[in-house]
Structures are given as C-alpha cells and as structure tokens.
Design a protein around this motif. Structure first.
Motif, PDB file in Angstrom:
ATOM      1  N   LEU A 163     -44.970  -3.013 -23.697  1.00 36.13           N
ATOM      2  CA  LEU A 163     -44.796  -3.026 -23.124  1.00 36.13           C
ATOM      3  C   LEU A 163     -43.724  -1.177 -23.320  1.00 36.13           C
ATOM      4  CD1 LEU A 163     -43.887  -5.658 -20.797  1.00 36.13           C
ATOM      5  CD2 LEU A 163     -45.431  -4.229 -20.164  1.00 36.13           C
ATOM      6  N   PHE A 164     -43.422  -1.209 -24.316  1.00 38.27           N
ATOM      7  CA  PHE A 164     -42.343   0.429 -24.966  1.00 38.27           C
ATOM      8  C   PHE A 164     -43.839   1.020 -24.921  1.00 38.27           C
ATOM      9  CE2 PHE A 164     -37.913  -0.042 -25.234  1.00 38.27           C
ATOM     10  CZ  PHE A 164     -37.733  -0.764 -24.072  1.00 38.27           C
ATOM     11  N   SER A 170     -49.470  -0.068 -16.147  1.00 35.97           N
ATOM     12  CA  SER A 170     -49.338  -1.960 -15.985  1.00 35.97           C
ATOM     13  C   SER A 170     -49.901  -2.535 -16.251  1.00 35.97           C
ATOM     14  CB  SER A 170     -49.017  -1.305 -14.442  1.00 35.97           C
ATOM     15  OG  SER A 170     -48.174  -0.902 -13.602  1.00 35.97           O
ATOM     16  N   PHE A 171     -49.398  -3.655 -16.762  1.00 38.10           N
ATOM     17  CA  PHE A 171     -50.642  -5.076 -17.062  1.00 38.10           C
ATOM     18  C   PHE A 171     -50.951  -6.351 -15.981  1.00 38.10           C
ATOM     19  CE2 PHE A 171     -49.425  -2.412 -20.697  1.00 38.10           C
ATOM     20  CZ  PHE A 171     -50.576  -1.506 -21.345  1.00 38.10           C
ATOM     21  N   SER A 172     -51.186  -6.894 -16.217  1.00 34.31           N
ATOM     22  CA  SER A 172     -51.441  -7.811 -15.282  1.00 34.31           C
ATOM     23  C   SER A 172     -51.288  -8.805 -15.965  1.00 34.31           C
ATOM     24  CB  SER A 172     -52.733  -8.480 -15.258  1.00 34.31           C
ATOM     25  OG  SER A 172     -53.719  -9.259 -16.130  1.00 34.31           O
ATOM     26  N   THR A 173     -50.803 -10.458 -16.086  1.00 36.52           N
ATOM     27  CA  THR A 173     -50.601 -11.248 -16.882  1.00 36.52           C
ATOM     28  C   THR A 173     -51.431 -12.019 -17.426  1.00 36.52           C
ATOM     29  OG1 THR A 173     -51.367 -12.992 -15.262  1.00 36.52           O
ATOM     30  CG2 THR A 173     -48.770 -12.245 -15.676  1.00 36.52           C
ATOM     31  N   ALA A 174     -52.898 -11.557 -17.442  1.00 39.60           N
ATOM     32  CA  ALA A 174     -53.755 -11.442 -17.854  1.00 39.60           C
ATOM     33  C   ALA A 174     -54.506 -10.940 -19.375  1.00 39.60           C
ATOM     34  CB  ALA A 174     -55.359 -11.553 -17.340  1.00 39.60           C
ATOM     35  N   GLN A 175     -53.741  -9.455 -18.963  1.00 42.26           N
ATOM     36  CA  GLN A 175     -53.766  -8.518 -19.983  1.00 42.26           C
ATOM     37  C   GLN A 175     -52.482  -8.703 -20.838  1.00 42.26           C
ATOM     38  OE1 GLN A 175     -53.306  -5.086 -17.488  1.00 42.26           O
ATOM     39  NE2 GLN A 175     -56.207  -4.338 -17.895  1.00 42.26           N
ATOM     40  N   LEU A 176     -51.272  -8.929 -20.602  1.00 45.62           N
ATOM     41  CA  LEU A 176     -50.752  -8.806 -21.993  1.00 45.62           C
ATOM     42  C   LEU A 176     -50.742 -10.354 -22.257  1.00 45.62           C
ATOM     43  CD1 LEU A 176     -47.547  -8.121 -19.204  1.00 45.62           C
ATOM     44  CD2 LEU A 176     -48.664  -6.483 -21.424  1.00 45.62           C
ATOM     45  N   PHE A 177     -51.474 -11.460 -22.071  1.00 44.65           N
ATOM     46  CA  PHE A 177     -51.620 -12.883 -22.538  1.00 44.65           C
ATOM     47  C   PHE A 177     -52.720 -12.064 -24.106  1.00 44.65           C
ATOM     48  CE2 PHE A 177     -51.990 -17.255 -23.832  1.00 44.65           C
ATOM     49  CZ  PHE A 177     -53.419 -17.442 -23.488  1.00 44.65           C
ATOM     50  N   ALA A 178     -53.695 -11.655 -23.144  1.00 44.46           N
ATOM     51  CA  ALA A 178     -54.439 -11.143 -24.619  1.00 44.46           C
ATOM     52  C   ALA A 178     -53.906 -10.133 -25.380  1.00 44.46           C
ATOM     53  CB  ALA A 178     -56.216  -9.961 -23.773  1.00 44.46           C
ATOM     54  N   PRO A 209     -29.497  -2.706 -17.027  1.00 47.51           N
ATOM     55  CA  PRO A 209     -30.268  -2.689 -15.770  1.00 47.51           C
ATOM     56  C   PRO A 209     -31.786  -3.415 -16.379  1.00 47.51           C
ATOM     57  CG  PRO A 209     -30.457  -0.379 -17.675  1.00 47.51           C
ATOM     58  CD  PRO A 209     -29.301  -1.572 -18.176  1.00 47.51           C
ATOM     59  N   PRO A 210     -32.731  -3.444 -15.198  1.00 51.29           N
ATOM     60  CA  PRO A 210     -33.682  -4.188 -15.418  1.00 51.29           C
ATOM     61  C   PRO A 210     -34.821  -3.235 -16.100  1.00 51.29           C
ATOM     62  CG  PRO A 210     -33.037  -3.281 -12.880  1.00 51.29           C
ATOM     63  CD  PRO A 210     -32.432  -3.184 -13.800  1.00 51.29           C
ATOM     64  N   VAL A 211     -35.250  -3.539 -16.615  1.00 54.09           N
ATOM     65  CA  VAL A 211     -35.966  -3.313 -17.889  1.00 54.09           C
ATOM     66  C   VAL A 211     -37.108  -3.566 -17.266  1.00 54.09           C
ATOM     67  CG1 VAL A 211     -36.795  -3.545 -21.078  1.00 54.09           C
ATOM     68  CG2 VAL A 211     -34.857  -3.738 -19.719  1.00 54.09           C
ATOM     69  N   ILE A 212     -38.173  -4.078 -17.003  1.00 57.42           N
ATOM     70  CA  ILE A 212     -39.555  -4.636 -16.567  1.00 57.42           C
ATOM     71  C   ILE A 212     -39.802  -4.483 -15.453  1.00 57.42           C
ATOM     72  CG2 ILE A 212     -41.230  -5.952 -17.092  1.00 57.42           C
ATOM     73  CD1 ILE A 212     -40.178  -7.656 -19.724  1.00 57.42           C
ATOM     74  N   GLU A 213     -40.327  -4.305 -14.938  1.00 59.30           N
ATOM     75  CA  GLU A 213     -41.197  -4.613 -13.345  1.00 59.30           C
ATOM     76  C   GLU A 213     -42.212  -4.881 -13.008  1.00 59.30           C
ATOM     77  OE1 GLU A 213     -40.666  -0.440 -11.699  1.00 59.30           O
ATOM     78  OE2 GLU A 213     -42.455   0.547 -12.034  1.00 59.30           O
ATOM     79  N   HIS A 214     -42.381  -5.409 -11.851  1.00 63.91           N
ATOM     80  CA  HIS A 214     -43.972  -5.801 -11.218  1.00 63.91           C
ATOM     81  C   HIS A 214     -43.901  -5.466 -10.191  1.00 63.91           C
ATOM     82  CE1 HIS A 214     -46.548  -9.442  -9.615  1.00 63.91           C
ATOM     83  NE2 HIS A 214     -46.851  -8.912 -10.627  1.00 63.91           N
ATOM     84  N   ARG A 215     -45.234  -4.346  -9.892  1.00 62.96           N
ATOM     85  CA  ARG A 215     -45.979  -4.640  -8.743  1.00 62.96           C
ATOM     86  C   ARG A 215     -46.739  -5.113  -8.027  1.00 62.96           C
ATOM     87  NH1 ARG A 215     -46.339   1.871  -8.564  1.00 62.96           N
ATOM     88  NH2 ARG A 215     -47.958   1.436 -10.971  1.00 62.96           N
ATOM     89  N   ARG A 216     -46.775  -5.050  -7.196  1.00 66.66           N
ATOM     90  CA  ARG A 216     -48.060  -6.038  -6.123  1.00 66.66           C
ATOM     91  C   ARG A 216     -49.078  -5.966  -6.466  1.00 66.66           C
ATOM     92  NH1 ARG A 216     -47.566 -10.805  -4.210  1.00 66.66           N
ATOM     93  NH2 ARG A 216     -45.718 -10.960  -3.792  1.00 66.66           N
ATOM     94  N   GLY A 217     -49.801  -5.960  -7.456  1.00 65.24           N
ATOM     95  CA  GLY A 217     -51.264  -5.102  -7.295  1.00 65.24           C
ATOM     96  C   GLY A 217     -51.714  -4.686  -8.281  1.00 65.24           C
ATOM     97  N   PHE A 218     -50.258  -4.112  -8.714  1.00 69.61           N
ATOM     98  CA  PHE A 218     -50.471  -3.411 -10.119  1.00 69.61           C
ATOM     99  C   PHE A 218     -50.367  -4.010 -11.244  1.00 69.61           C
ATOM    100  CE2 PHE A 218     -51.341   1.309  -8.920  1.00 69.61           C
ATOM    101  CZ  PHE A 218     -50.757   1.078  -7.096  1.00 69.61           C
ATOM    102  N   TYR A 220     -47.039  -5.672 -14.411  1.00 71.57           N
ATOM    103  CA  TYR A 220     -45.693  -5.519 -14.991  1.00 71.57           C
ATOM    104  C   TYR A 220     -45.909  -4.587 -15.870  1.00 71.57           C
ATOM    105  CZ  TYR A 220     -44.834  -9.960 -14.297  1.00 71.57           C
ATOM    106  OH  TYR A 220     -44.646 -11.752 -14.168  1.00 71.57           O
ATOM    107  N   SER A 221     -44.706  -3.585 -16.284  1.00 71.53           N
ATOM    108  CA  SER A 221     -44.954  -2.414 -16.356  1.00 71.53           C
ATOM    109  C   SER A 221     -43.267  -2.264 -16.442  1.00 71.53           C
ATOM    110  CB  SER A 221     -44.821  -0.791 -15.626  1.00 71.53           C
ATOM    111  OG  SER A 221     -44.320  -1.201 -14.735  1.00 71.53           O
ATOM    112  N   ILE A 222     -43.019  -0.769 -17.700  1.00 71.59           N
ATOM    113  CA  ILE A 222     -41.879  -1.144 -18.128  1.00 71.59           C
ATOM    114  C   ILE A 222     -41.420   0.005 -16.501  1.00 71.59           C
ATOM    115  CG2 ILE A 222     -40.308   0.628 -19.603  1.00 71.59           C
ATOM    116  CD1 ILE A 222     -40.708  -1.872 -21.062  1.00 71.59           C
ATOM    117  N   ALA A 223     -40.023  -0.372 -16.282  1.00 83.16           N
ATOM    118  CA  ALA A 223     -38.911   0.121 -15.219  1.00 83.16           C
ATOM    119  C   ALA A 223     -38.878   1.445 -14.892  1.00 83.16           C
ATOM    120  CB  ALA A 223     -37.663  -0.484 -14.966  1.00 83.16           C
ATOM    121  N   LYS A 224     -39.312   2.595 -14.171  1.00 83.19           N
ATOM    122  CA  LYS A 224     -39.045   3.348 -14.129  1.00 83.19           C
ATOM    123  C   LYS A 224     -38.022   4.328 -14.303  1.00 83.19           C
ATOM    124  CE  LYS A 224     -43.747   3.692 -13.643  1.00 83.19           C
ATOM    125  NZ  LYS A 224     -44.085   3.080 -13.933  1.00 83.19           N
TER     126      LYS A 224
END
Length: 226
Positions: A163-164, A170-178, A209-218, A220-224
């Motif tokens: 992620l860094f 931003s990555f889906s769970t499928a993309q992170l798994f792969a 502070p929050p490091v990983i954020e999740h946005r619906r439809g986008f 997981y990514s590093i928090a802004k």
C-alpha cells in the motif's frame, strides 16, 4: 499448482519453456517485453520468474534489479544466451537466484527450479520505506511514527509495504490477495479483510493515527492524512 512468469522475447523458446513447465505441473504465463514484465512481477502473484537477459524496452538485468529494489522476493532464474562469466556475476549480484545458459538441458533446468523452490522464502532486505510520518523497516518488520514502533507479522508488513509503494491507488480485497498472498495459498479474500482489521487494531493500540482507509466502491488505500 505453482505459477511461473516466463519473460522471453523469442516466441519459440518461450513456448517451449511454457510447455516444459506445464508437463511438470506448473501454470505458465509468457511476457515478451521488459517493461510489461516488471509491471506483472510487481503487481501480480507468481512463484517463479524465468528471465531472459536481452529484451525489448528493458534488459533482464534492469528488471531483476528494479524488482528486488522494490521488495520483490520471489525466485528469479536467468535463462540467457550470454555465456560470459561477467553476465552471470552481474545477474547474481542483481538479485537472481540462478543463471543458466542457452541452449540448456530440460532436466537441468527443472532440477535448478526445484532447487530454488526449496530455499526458504524471505523478503530480501531493501532500503527502509518512508511515507509521510511513517517508516517501514524491512529488516525488523516494523512500522514507526518516530515515537512508537510496532512489530508486524510478515503478512502485515507485506500489506503495508504494498500500500505504501502504491499510495496513490486504491485496491480491492481481490487485488490485495493477488499481490500479497502466494498463488496457491489456502486462503480467500476474507483473509485480507481479517488481516487488515487486526492490523488496524494493532496500530490503534499504539496510538497511531489511521493508516489504512477503506472507501466503498474504491477499496483500501493509505489514509490521505498520513
């Protein structure tokens, strides 16, 4: 079934290699261009890379070097027509696991593949990765904000590192798994969500502070705000 990426610009040689691997219970993919190969190596999950030296756009040496510099740890075997010892030395120094010259004996190649696959798989130490106020230490498997340091598991480290390195995406769970798990891992996308929940809790307990954020439809990514 293990999966290999064959990076070879000679179509006939690439096809022969793919057929040989398939006969030995491997899944094989082929790439003919250097720059494309590096993107595949960094963004998709493979168990082995068979890498030619002379390629369009980027040499095998450059691919190997850049892959290792970015934290890639899967085995690399050069299959090259360059027989001079200086090429073998350069290839091994760049981070390859073995070097075999063309033409090669199929039995020898498979023996070398079996040999490198038996070696312990560890993430090769690379330079520490800095992003915002956080620093990842590849040797100690830690993340630090300058005040607190948190010990990470191997998977947690690889998740954060990925992620860094791709902080603008931003990555889906499928993309992170792969990207993070081995292709034959006995896991699922739910495994990704569980690991991220545990990792977030661990960092929260250290007052990060929050490091990983999740946005619906986008995804997981590093928090802004990192």
């Amino acid at each position: 079934m293990p999966k290999a990426l064959i990076v070879e610009d000679d179509v006939d040689i690439a096809t022969d290699l793919a057929n040989l691997l398939k006969l030995n219970n491997w899944t094989a993919e082929i790439c003919h261009h250097g720059a494309d190969a590096l993107q595949l190596m960094l963004n998709y999950s493979y168990d082995l890379f068979l890498l030619d030296w002379t390629l369009p756009e980027m040499t095998g040496f450059e691919i190997c070097q850049k892959y290792r510099q970015k934290g890639g740890n899967q085995p690399i075997i050069f299959i090259s027509g360059n027989r001079d010892i200086s090429f073998k030395e350069a290839g091994l120094d760049a981070g390859s696991d073995d070097y075999i010259t063309k033409p090669f004996d199929e039995r020898e190649l498979m023996a070398r593949i079996r040999s490198v696959m038996r070696r312990p798989r560890e993430i090769s130490p690379v330079d520490d990765l800095q992003f915002g106020s956080f620093q990842l230490d590849s040797r100690k498997r830690t993340i630090s904000d300058g005040k607190e340091t948190v010990q990470l598991t191997n998977v947690e480290y690889k998740l954060l590192e990925y992620l860094f390195r791709h902080h603008a995406e931003s990555f889906s769970t499928a993309q992170l798994f792969a990207a993070v798990w081995e292709s034959d891992a006995d896991s699922s996308e739910e495994t990704v969500r569980v690991h991220i929940r545990v990792l977030r809790k661990k960092l929260e307990l250290a007052n990060f502070p929050p490091v990983i954020e999740h946005r619906r439809g986008f995804g997981y990514s590093i928090a802004k705000q990192v």
